[in-house]
Design an enzyme around this catalytic site. Structure first.
Site, PDB file in Angstrom:
ATOM      1  N   ARG A  39     -10.982  29.638  36.243  1.00 17.44           N
ATOM      2  CA  ARG A  39     -10.005  28.713  35.653  1.00 17.44           C
ATOM      3  C   ARG A  39     -10.180  28.590  34.144  1.00 17.44           C
ATOM      4  O   ARG A  39      -9.949  27.519  33.568  1.00 17.44           O
ATOM      5  CB  ARG A  39     -10.105  27.318  36.282  1.00 17.44           C
ATOM      6  CG  ARG A  39      -9.780  27.273  37.744  1.00 17.44           C
ATOM      7  CD  ARG A  39      -8.281  27.046  37.942  1.00 17.44           C
ATOM      8  NE  ARG A  39      -7.976  26.788  39.327  1.00 17.44           N
ATOM      9  CZ  ARG A  39      -7.487  25.645  39.786  1.00 17.44           C
ATOM     10  NH1 ARG A  39      -7.242  24.645  38.980  1.00 17.44           N
ATOM     11  NH2 ARG A  39      -7.227  25.510  41.050  1.00 17.44           N
ATOM     12  N   ARG A  43      -6.283  23.456  31.660  1.00 19.37           N
ATOM     13  CA  ARG A  43      -6.045  22.165  31.000  1.00 19.37           C
ATOM     14  C   ARG A  43      -7.140  21.680  30.073  1.00 19.37           C
ATOM     15  O   ARG A  43      -6.914  20.772  29.278  1.00 19.37           O
ATOM     16  CB  ARG A  43      -5.767  21.096  32.064  1.00 19.37           C
ATOM     17  CG  ARG A  43      -4.373  21.207  32.628  1.00 19.37           C
ATOM     18  CD  ARG A  43      -4.247  20.411  33.881  1.00 19.37           C
ATOM     19  NE  ARG A  43      -5.189  20.936  34.870  1.00 19.37           N
ATOM     20  CZ  ARG A  43      -5.394  20.414  36.060  1.00 19.37           C
ATOM     21  NH1 ARG A  43      -4.755  19.320  36.400  1.00 19.37           N
ATOM     22  NH2 ARG A  43      -6.231  20.964  36.896  1.00 19.37           N
ATOM     23  N   ARG A  52       1.971  23.506  27.590  1.00 20.30           N
ATOM     24  CA  ARG A  52       2.457  22.790  28.772  1.00 20.30           C
ATOM     25  C   ARG A  52       3.347  21.603  28.435  1.00 20.30           C
ATOM     26  O   ARG A  52       4.088  21.125  29.275  1.00 20.30           O
ATOM     27  CB  ARG A  52       1.271  22.354  29.634  1.00 20.30           C
ATOM     28  CG  ARG A  52       0.702  23.483  30.482  1.00 20.30           C
ATOM     29  CD  ARG A  52       1.493  23.710  31.763  1.00 20.30           C
ATOM     30  NE  ARG A  52       1.195  22.670  32.746  1.00 20.30           N
ATOM     31  CZ  ARG A  52       1.952  21.617  32.997  1.00 20.30           C
ATOM     32  NH1 ARG A  52       3.070  21.435  32.342  1.00 20.30           N
ATOM     33  NH2 ARG A  52       1.603  20.736  33.910  1.00 20.30           N
ATOM     34  N   ASP A  88      -1.261  31.516  39.824  1.00 18.34           N
ATOM     35  CA  ASP A  88      -1.863  30.636  40.818  1.00 18.34           C
ATOM     36  C   ASP A  88      -1.873  31.339  42.172  1.00 18.34           C
ATOM     37  O   ASP A  88      -1.001  32.170  42.444  1.00 18.34           O
ATOM     38  CB  ASP A  88      -1.107  29.312  40.924  1.00 18.34           C
ATOM     39  CG  ASP A  88      -1.941  28.283  41.684  1.00 18.34           C
ATOM     40  OD1 ASP A  88      -2.813  27.653  41.057  1.00 18.34           O
ATOM     41  OD2 ASP A  88      -1.760  28.146  42.903  1.00 18.34           O
ATOM     42  N   TYR A 163      -3.056  26.087  53.019  1.00 15.29           N
ATOM     43  CA  TYR A 163      -2.016  25.382  52.258  1.00 15.29           C
ATOM     44  C   TYR A 163      -0.679  25.401  52.993  1.00 15.29           C
ATOM     45  O   TYR A 163       0.065  24.426  52.968  1.00 15.29           O
ATOM     46  CB  TYR A 163      -1.858  25.985  50.859  1.00 15.29           C
ATOM     47  CG  TYR A 163      -2.943  25.542  49.912  1.00 15.29           C
ATOM     48  CD1 TYR A 163      -2.917  24.265  49.360  1.00 15.29           C
ATOM     49  CD2 TYR A 163      -4.001  26.381  49.581  1.00 15.29           C
ATOM     50  CE1 TYR A 163      -3.921  23.841  48.503  1.00 15.29           C
ATOM     51  CE2 TYR A 163      -5.005  25.968  48.719  1.00 15.29           C
ATOM     52  CZ  TYR A 163      -4.955  24.689  48.176  1.00 15.29           C
ATOM     53  OH  TYR A 163      -5.943  24.271  47.337  1.00 15.29           O
TER      54      TYR A 163
END
Ligand code: CP3
Length: 373
Positions: A39, A43, A52, A88, A163
């Site tokens: 990752r 963020r 973003r 993703d 998921y």
């Protein structure tokens, strides 16, 4: 197209000109330990947050210019030894017929709970349903420095199915586990569809120019070791075989990496997956993992991401202890970089991490692993 990609991707002969990370994946002896961060594009980076503000997450994933710019951000700022495509694991789901929103956690349009839900799912052909991912990879191969290889990735079938059934994230994935035990045949059918989809998705990434292929099986550790053998490993193995297989037939052999999340309970079973590299979380010492994995598999990990939330001056000490543990098990050689280890966190970097602390970690890996042991 295939010919050009194969040419771009032909594994070069081992030698100093070959990127450190790729030589590490092959278990070669190195001048230092390579490092990248799961990752790493995300963020915690102000430059990511700035983009973003203008574009939502899915737009970033689906626009090759944006995905490639974000992929390059941590390469520029941190000096890591590999890039990972910005995307993703849930991106291929829309091709299966399920839409995903990120708020920021994933939310699926329709959870898959029974036989008729499963029957409606399609196997996605990556060239038709996710061409933007393949385009981002082609673009990145022209933009990345040659010493920084590009890692393509996908979610492993089990984690994708988790998921799909749950309809989003969950602490314990109870609905998914209920399906596994109540309706194992439906669960296996779902896992099959995920395996075909993920196989196509990862294979096409390699054909487009990804130089390593990683499977994220974050939720595999939800199951007992016996059920991991039933529901997790055979499907991951099939994907890894498919991806490795195109190397044989089309000359674009790539190293494969399997990350099984909390896998300490069934590490021995990872030996036979067919992955060159096994990613490990921090709940196990690398010295022990080495014994349980045997001498031939490369280990990737495994610093606790929360260490980067502590004081910056403590980071080198923690880095050194991971390097030392990996090195303890290195076969018959005392040099840090004897091979067999790629430094990383044990899971994704936390959004609240100060970027300077990530930089401190990368620098510490370089400095310490170049010293005489
Ligand atoms: O590693 C990288 O830098 C490449 C990009 C990447 C993302 N997700 C970007 C992302 C990768 C490799 C992933 C993998 C992924 N995605 C996993 C497996 C690895 C892991 O961390 O366990 C999983 C389980 C997912 C599913 C997912 N995506 C969740 C649960 C979430 C929401 C929770 C969260 O972390 O915010 C996402 C969203 C997501 N994926 C973001 C990013 C940068 C945040 C989106 C935003 O900007 O708001």
């Amino acid at each position: 197209v295939i010919e050009a990609a194969a040419q771009a991707n032909t594994t070069p002969k081992p030698g100093a000109a070959d990127p450190l990370f790729l030589r590490a994946c092959r278990g070669e002896r190195l001048e230092r330990v390579p490092v990248w961060i799961m990752r790493q594009a995300g963020r915690y980076l102000p430059e990511y947050r700035a983009l973003r503000e203008r574009y939502d997450f899915l737009t970033c994933c689906r626009t090759p210019d944006l995905a490639s710019a974000i992929t390059l951000q941590p390469v520029d700022r941190l000096g890591v030894d590999a890039a990972i495509l910005f995307s993703d694991i849930l991106i291929p789901l829309s091709g299966m017929g399920v839409e995903v929103r990120f708020t920021p956690g994933p939310q699926l349009s329709t959870p898959i709970r029974n036989a008729s839900d499963v029957a409606k799912l399609r196997v996605a052909d990556a060239r038709e349903t996710t061409p933007f991912v393949l385009e981002a990879i082609r673009q990145l191969r022209g933009e990345l420095p040659t010493h920084v290889p590009l890692i393509g990735f996908a979610g492993a079938p089990f984690t994708m199915a988790a998921y799909l059934v749950e309809g989003g994230g969950s602490r314990s994935f109870d609905a998914f586990k209920a399906l596994l035990y109540r309706e194992p045949r439906i669960a296996h059918r779902l896992l099959d569809l995920c395996t075909e989809t993920v196989g196509s998705y990862l294979t096409e990434q390699v054909r487009a120019g990804a130089q390593a292929a990683m499977l994220f099986d974050t939720w595999a550790g939800l199951l007992s070791p016996d059920d991991v053998r039933a529901f997790v490993l055979p499907y991951a193995q099939r994907v890894l075989k498919t991806v490795s297989g195109i190397g044989v037939t089309e000359g674009c052999a790539v190293p494969t990496i399997y990350y099984g999340g909390e896998s300490a309970g069934w590490l021995e079973d990872c030996r036979d997956l067919g992955a060159h590299v096994i990613g490990l979380d921090w709940r196990i010492r690398l010295a022990e993992a080495r014994i349980r994995l045997g001498p031939h598999i490369v280990m990737q990990g495994n610093l606790d991401p929360a260490v980067l939330l502590g004081p910056a001056d403590d980071i080198p000490r923690h880095v050194e202890s991971v390097l030392r543990s990996a090195n303890q098990g290195a076969s018959g050689d005392s040099a840090w970089a004897a091979g067999g280890h790629i430094f990383n966190l044990g899971h994704g970097i936390l959004p609240q991490t100060p970027p300077d602390h990530a930089r401190r970690m990368v620098d510490a890996v370089r400095e310490i692993s170049m010293r005489p042991a």
